[in-house]
Design an enzyme around this catalytic site. Sequence first.
Site, mmCIF file in Angstrom:
data_model
loop_
_atom_site.group_PDB
_atom_site.id
_atom_site.type_symbol
_atom_site.label_atom_id
_atom_site.label_comp_id
_atom_site.label_asym_id
_atom_site.label_seq_id
_atom_site.Cartn_x
_atom_site.Cartn_y
_atom_site.Cartn_z
ATOM 1 C CE1 TYR A 200 22.396 21.012 2.095
ATOM 2 C CE2 TYR A 200 22.672 23.390 1.908
ATOM 3 C CZ TYR A 200 23.219 22.126 2.054
ATOM 4 O OH TYR A 200 24.583 21.974 2.157
ATOM 5 C CB VAL B 43 26.197 13.906 14.090
ATOM 6 C CG1 VAL B 43 27.718 13.922 14.055
ATOM 7 C CG2 VAL B 43 25.688 13.175 15.331
ATOM 8 C CD1 TRP C 276 28.825 15.308 9.379
ATOM 9 C CD2 TRP C 276 29.917 15.002 7.449
ATOM 10 N NE1 TRP C 276 28.328 16.212 8.472
ATOM 11 C CE2 TRP C 276 28.970 16.051 7.277
ATOM 12 C CE3 TRP C 276 30.716 14.626 6.366
ATOM 13 C CZ2 TRP C 276 28.820 16.727 6.069
ATOM 14 C CZ3 TRP C 276 30.557 15.297 5.157
ATOM 15 C CH2 TRP C 276 29.627 16.334 5.023
ATOM 16 C CB CYS D 74 29.613 21.265 5.199
ATOM 17 S SG CYS D 74 28.415 22.198 6.159
#
Length: 324
Positions: free
Chosen positions: A195, A131, A96, A63
């Site tokens: 993105y 999350v 995750w 990330c």
Amino acid sequence: MGKLIDGVWRDVWYDTDKTGGEFQRSAQDFRDWITPDGTPSSNGGKGYPAEANRYHLYVSYACPWANRALFFRKLKGLEDLIDVSVVHPEMLSEGWEFRTDFPGATGDTVYGVPFLRDIYLRAEPKMTGRVTVPILWDLKTEAVVSNESADIIRMFNSAFDGITGNTDDYYPDAHRTRIYEINARVYDTVNNGVYKAGFATSQDAYDKAVLALFDSLDWLEGILAENRYLVGDTCTEADWRLFSTLVRFDLVYHTHFKCNRNYLRDYPNLWAYTRELYQWPGIADEVHFDHFVRHYHYSHDMVNPNRIIPINPVLDWMAPHGRG
């Protein structure tokens, strides 16, 4: 990329139908702050005191938002003060995970739980929200201090200076106005822009995002033709925020997110600049190409339904950058 709804996990993607095919990132919910003495910050959040071994950082090497928190942990010499847990690069129906069957994935070294959502639920049992990583976790009160990477790097930049003696400043007063201006455009059109292009579900949304992205890359190339760094001769947070996207560009965003008008290496100044930052002492240790290639291509089955991992070009990140 699912979410919690009243503490219950739901495997749901972003809803782009109501936005005309445009991807819109959710705001982060935890915005407290670490200060040298624990006084509340100017943003109105609760204050936490800077203490050694009180805080833990949950990250993904894949990330870019989490990666910049790791960069600042390294730049500011915080490795011995703040430990790290690294999730598995694959983000599938459970979100995750703390699996350890991939090099560099550590599992949850604090509680030994299987999913990142378990950390959020420990703090907020009825949480509703995405999350995400990074999470800056307070071990003492078992609370999420922050899950906003832009805030975390500012905390790391100065809050622990009295403990470490490292006073390097990547957010200097003299450059804050320019840093703000650059960050605003880079975030919207580059960091988040890739993105918005990659997760677009309409041609118009994709065209809008990808054209803005390359317009900004052209703009940044021009800045770096005249300056060593984005605000002149001083390396600031603006550089590290941009770097976290650029270092992924040719291996992920160019192909996977269809940001393919140019490669990063087609821009002489941006490519040399990115290599310079990669070669900064300690930074290469925080760049795990295998994690982000695996994550993007394997996790996003709406973009890559057969989960084919590309061969990718072999890039010489240690080639002389010539920007001294």
